[in-house]
Enzyme design. Structure first.
Site, short mmCIF file in Angstrom:
data_model
loop_
_atom_site.label_atom_id
_atom_site.label_comp_id
_atom_site.label_asym_id
_atom_site.label_seq_id
_atom_site.Cartn_x
_atom_site.Cartn_y
_atom_site.Cartn_z
N LYS A 193 0.93 -1.06 0.08
CA LYS A 193 -0.11 -0.11 0.07
C LYS A 193 0.97 1.25 0.06
O LYS A 193 1.81 1.50 0.79
CB LYS A 193 -1.00 -0.08 1.40
CG LYS A 193 -2.11 1.10 1.31
CD LYS A 193 -3.25 0.41 0.21
CE LYS A 193 -4.33 1.59 0.08
NZ LYS A 193 -5.43 1.06 -0.34
N SER A 203 -1.67 -1.71 -4.15
CA SER A 203 -2.78 -0.76 -4.02
C SER A 203 -2.03 0.61 -3.32
O SER A 203 -0.83 0.76 -2.70
CB SER A 203 -3.60 -1.36 -2.90
OG SER A 203 -4.30 -2.33 -3.51
N GLU A 228 -6.20 -5.51 -15.03
CA GLU A 228 -6.05 -4.46 -15.93
C GLU A 228 -6.63 -4.44 -17.28
O GLU A 228 -6.58 -5.63 -17.85
CB GLU A 228 -4.45 -4.09 -16.21
CG GLU A 228 -4.09 -2.98 -17.05
CD GLU A 228 -3.74 -1.78 -16.07
OE1 GLU A 228 -3.21 -0.75 -16.40
OE2 GLU A 228 -3.89 -1.74 -14.74
N ALA A 272 -3.25 -2.38 -12.61
CA ALA A 272 -1.92 -3.60 -12.58
C ALA A 272 -0.86 -3.41 -13.37
O ALA A 272 -0.17 -4.27 -13.89
CB ALA A 272 -2.51 -4.91 -12.81
#
Length: 388
Positions: free
Chosen positions: A167, A235, A306, A355
């Site tokens: 993250k 993320s 994606e 992605a």
């Protein structure tokens, strides 16, 4: 020095409302895990998945409050636990969290200690400045944190790493203004685009740390999509200014019930890529498997997806990139979520969008955690579909 890993318990719990952490509390109350042994949480929340998805902050607070209430660690210490939320449960994806906790080594099956079993380690990078995002400075800081997390997981061979969840911060109007006030430039001033940028640049850092690629240049970021990691799941959000890194892999000697494997989806419909990850984790399956063959042995799968830049899937065009009403992030997440749930028989799957540099273009990496222990399996056993 590489640390000796401890056995890990992994459980998936539902999130019944945006602020619900009762699943975590129940695991602790039943003695399945100890609050003070929780080392990471990775979950899906039901917000919009965008820059202003505050469901991630709400869920984060709820889970940390349970760990404080049920354990002995103060909030300052609990705040250091990596809890990674991916916003957006489009389509059939169900809000949930996967909880990782160490267990007492004396409680695990001795036979399992001679086989590769799941291990996890975490680290925080140096502070990522807004001007770092999308540039080699970010790649270097992420790569350094991945190596620390590997060491903490007791992993020496990068081939034993099967999943790296991160993250990282994205750009906001506030941080863009901060960079400019210091005479710095940023890669983009479009905050939503910076989500893809932060994820992609982070994935390059993971790939460098694991020896999948050489150090890229600033010009490679978001341009040279032949450079990617097969195990990265990245993320980004507004809730932090460092890279949170969770490395999950296998090691021998500590034992436990669980093992992890990985593969890649080559496109949005590549169900075989999901099955390959489950097999790689060690679950025996028939040649053409069905979700009913899993029999509660799958804890969870973790995917990135994606939209293909050419607007095509298997020779057929789609309109996702041209749709001004619903952003392609939500459309591809919903599509891949449906494919994944059809494979596993469980809509509570971790499917995250954006992605770039994570798996091949138009596809994405897949990691699977399976339960190889004795006795009753700990994964979800889905009921059959309604009778005709």
């Amino acid at each position: 020095m590489t640390q000796t890993p401890q056995p890990v318990e992994v459980r998936k719990v539902p999130i019944k409302s945006v602020a619900d952490a009762s699943g975590l509390a129940e695991l602790i109350d039943k003695g399945i895990i100890e609050a003070d042994r929780v080392i990471a949480v990775i979950g899906k929340t039901e917000g919009n998945g965008g820059v202003n998805d505050y469901t991630r902050i709400i869920a984060d607070r709820a889970f940390r409050e349970v760990l404080v209430e049920k354990g002995t660690r103060p909030m300052d210490e609990v705040k250091q636990i990596p809890i990674v939320w991916s916003g957006g449960t489009d389509g059939v994806i169900s809000p949930h969290a996967t909880v990782f906790a160490t267990v007492d080594p004396s409680t695990v099956d001795e036979a399992s200690k001679s086989e590769p079993r799941l291990t996890a380690g975490f680290a925080m990078s140096d502070v990522l400045l807004p001007e770092d995002i999308g540039r080699v400075a970010m790649v270097e800081k992420v790569a350094a944190a991945v190596k620390v997390a590997m060491e903490r997981a007791g992993i020496t061979d990068p081939a034993d790493v099967h999943y790296v969840q991160t993250k990282t911060p994205l750009l906001t109007i506030h941080t863009i203004r901060d960079a400019k006030s210091r005479g710095k430039t940023v890669w983009t001033e479009h905050t939503h685009e910076s989500m893809d940028l932060s994820n992609g640049c982070t994935a390059l850092g993971i790939a460098v740390a694991l020896g999948e690629i050489e150090m890229p240049t600033d010009e490679d970021v978001m341009k040279n999509l032949d450079l990617y990691s097969s195990v990265a799941s990245c993320s980004s959000g507004v809730e932090l200014d460092q890279a949170q890194v969770v490395v999950v892999g296998n090691a021998t000697g500590h034992g436990g019930r669980y093992r992890i494997g990985h593969s890649v989806m080559r496109d949005a419909l590549d169900a075989d890529g999901i099955w390959d990850a489950i097999r790689d984790a060690g679950l025996e399956l028939p040649e053409r498997p069905h979700w009913s063959d899993i029999k509660g042995r799958l804890v969870n799968v973790f995917l990135k997806c994606e939209t293909s830049d050419d607007g095509m899937v298997r020779g057929r065009r789609n309109a996702m990139l041209d749709d001004s009403d619903v952003h392609w992030h939500r459309q591809i997440k919903s599509a891949v979520g449906g494919v994944t749930a059809a494979v596993t028989g469980d809509p509570a799957v971790f499917v995250s969008v954006s992605a770039a540099h994570q798996g091949p273009a138009g596809g994405g990496p897949v990691a699977a955690i399976v339960d190889l222990g004795e006795g009753e399996p700990t994964g979800y056993q889905a009921p059959p579909p309604p009778a005709a």
